[in-house]
Design a protein around this motif. Structure first.
Motif: not given
Length: 109
Positions: A74-103
């Motif tokens: 629901q949070g990532h849907a591009q349109e809902s029945g209550e609001a007009p569709a919004q065009k995506p803002v992003g040109l591209s996206s990439e998901l990176w995964s990390y674990k904490v190794a120090g700090g």
């Protein structure tokens, strides 16, 4: 041990404010998800056009449960029945995964 998920979203140079506005409109939407520990939207301060959505999770299972949940869809849907569709803002996206190794905790004063 916490895991970090970073969604690197590249947007047109003039679209960053719209991206920030959309995230602000959904602020807190993931706060009550089991295993969720925190969120930050990082805006570039140089000529880059890639924004970072940084989330921290208790474990991979918590992240996977959220990413396959109805709330995520629901949070990532591009349109809902209550609001007009919004065009995506992003040109591209990439998901990176990390674990904490120090700090460090830094200065808390």
């Amino acid at each position: 041990m916490s895991i970090i998920k970073i969604n690197a979203i590249t947007v047109p140079a003039d679209s960053g404010d719209e991206l920030a506005k959309r995230f602000a409109a959904r602020a807190g939407a993931v706060d009550n998800q089991d295993g969720f520990e925190g969120f930050e939207l990082l805006q570039p301060t140089d000529e880059r056009t890639t924004w970072l959505v940084v989330t921290r999770w208790r474990d991979e299972e918590s992240f996977q449960a959220w990413s396959t949940s109805r709330a995520f869809a629901q949070g990532h849907a591009q349109e809902s029945g209550e609001a007009p569709a919004q065009k995506p803002v992003g040109l591209s996206s990439e998901l990176w995964s990390y674990k904490v190794a120090g700090g460090s905790a830094g200065n808390t004063k």
